[in-house]
Structure formats: C-alpha cells, structure tokens
Scaffold this motif. Structure first.
Motif, PDB file in Angstrom:
ATOM      1  N   MET A   1       1.465   6.348   8.823  1.00  9.03           N
ATOM      2  CA  MET A   1       0.255   5.598   8.605  1.00  9.03           C
ATOM      3  C   MET A   1      -0.084   5.883   7.358  1.00  9.03           C
ATOM      4  O   MET A   1      -0.747   5.073   7.029  1.00  9.03           O
ATOM      5  N   VAL A   2      -0.132   7.017   6.613  1.00 10.45           N
ATOM      6  CA  VAL A   2      -0.256   7.204   5.249  1.00 10.45           C
ATOM      7  C   VAL A   2       0.323   6.052   4.025  1.00 10.45           C
ATOM      8  O   VAL A   2       0.232   5.397   3.425  1.00 10.45           O
ATOM      9  N   LYS A   3       1.776   5.560   4.607  1.00 16.70           N
ATOM     10  CA  LYS A   3       2.290   5.150   3.889  1.00 16.70           C
ATOM     11  C   LYS A   3       2.472   3.653   4.090  1.00 16.70           C
ATOM     12  O   LYS A   3       2.093   3.144   3.030  1.00 16.70           O
ATOM     13  N   ILE A   7       1.344   0.714   1.598  1.00 13.56           N
ATOM     14  CA  ILE A   7       1.781  -0.353   0.891  1.00 13.56           C
ATOM     15  C   ILE A   7       0.328  -1.086   1.194  1.00 13.56           C
ATOM     16  O   ILE A   7       0.338  -2.535   0.568  1.00 13.56           O
ATOM     17  N   LEU A   8      -0.020  -1.507   2.018  1.00 11.07           N
ATOM     18  CA  LEU A   8      -1.653  -1.983   1.996  1.00 11.07           C
ATOM     19  C   LEU A   8      -2.654  -2.291   0.951  1.00 11.07           C
ATOM     20  O   LEU A   8      -3.142  -2.943   0.477  1.00 11.07           O
ATOM     21  N   LEU A   9      -3.007  -0.752   0.252  1.00  8.27           N
ATOM     22  CA  LEU A   9      -3.633  -1.093  -0.911  1.00  8.27           C
ATOM     23  C   LEU A   9      -2.929  -1.819  -1.509  1.00  8.27           C
ATOM     24  O   LEU A   9      -2.925  -2.176  -2.513  1.00  8.27           O
ATOM     25  N   ILE A  10      -1.753  -1.071  -2.280  1.00  6.37           N
ATOM     26  CA  ILE A  10      -0.499  -1.765  -3.613  1.00  6.37           C
ATOM     27  C   ILE A  10      -0.797  -3.479  -3.249  1.00  6.37           C
ATOM     28  O   ILE A  10      -1.129  -4.594  -4.342  1.00  6.37           O
ATOM     29  N   VAL A  15      -2.705  -8.765  -4.789  1.00  6.96           N
ATOM     30  CA  VAL A  15      -3.681  -9.988  -4.395  1.00  6.96           C
ATOM     31  C   VAL A  15      -5.204 -10.544  -5.476  1.00  6.96           C
ATOM     32  O   VAL A  15      -5.018 -11.645  -5.201  1.00  6.96           O
ATOM     33  N   ARG A  16      -5.828  -9.149  -4.941  1.00 10.62           N
ATOM     34  CA  ARG A  16      -7.076  -9.105  -5.497  1.00 10.62           C
ATOM     35  C   ARG A  16      -6.892  -9.126  -7.627  1.00 10.62           C
ATOM     36  O   ARG A  16      -7.931  -9.835  -7.552  1.00 10.62           O
ATOM     37  N   PHE A  17      -6.172  -8.172  -7.642  1.00  8.13           N
ATOM     38  CA  PHE A  17      -5.811  -8.439  -9.293  1.00  8.13           C
ATOM     39  C   PHE A  17      -5.043  -9.038  -9.651  1.00  8.13           C
ATOM     40  O   PHE A  17      -5.150 -10.026 -10.899  1.00  8.13           O
TER      41      PHE A  17
END
Length: 95
Positions: A1-3, A7-10, A15-17
């Motif tokens: 779950m943490v992994k 990955i979602l955060l990265i 995508v955002r910056f």
C-alpha cells in the motif's frame, strides 16, 4: 500500500510540475521550426509581420486625388400611393 501511494505521489508530481515545463519547451521549439520553414518558403524572416514594425508606407499614386467615372443610379422604391391594407384572412382560435 505504501509503495502504491509513493508511486502515485511521484507520478502526480511529474504530471503537475515537470510535464508542463517539458511540453512548453517542445511546443516552443516546434513553433520556431515552423516559423523558420514559413520564412524560407515565403521569403522574409520569421515573425516579421507579427512583431516587426509596420511596413513602410508608399505614397498613393496620383497624389491622393480620387476620380469617379461612374456613379450608379439609386434605385427608387415604387410604393403604391393608394394601398389601404392587405387581404383579410378569417381564422379560428384553436385551444
């Protein structure tokens, strides 16, 4: 779950910056390339008309005098003088 969250955060960070910066650079280079191609095809430098000063004005031939050879006649609207109205049409109101 943490992994998965990491990955979602990265991915969201990229995508955002990062992605807008990369796309801005790629589109900018593409526009410059097309402007150069346009300049080579039609002559002149790229963006000459868009960002350069106005083209040099040439004086009008004949010193600005205008000569009119033909003036078309104005059409006259023939309206009957004894027009009293249209034809009466009987109707029924439908409810």
């Amino acid at each position: 779950m943490v992994k998965f969250l990491l990955i979602l955060l990265i991915v969201s960070f990229v995508v955002r910056f990062i992605l807008p910066i990369v796309l801005r650079l790629l589109v900018g280079r593409f526009v410059q390339k097309q402007a150069r191609r346009y300049g080579q095809q039609f002559g002149g430098t790229p963006f000459e008309g868009a960002f350069g000063g106005p083209p040099p004005a040439s004086p009008p031939p004949g010193g600005g005098n205008v000569r009119v050879d033909f003036v078309p006649p104005k059409p006259t609207k023939d309206k009957p003088q004894n027009f009293k109205g249209g034809e009466y049409v009987d109707f029924e109101e439908v409810k």
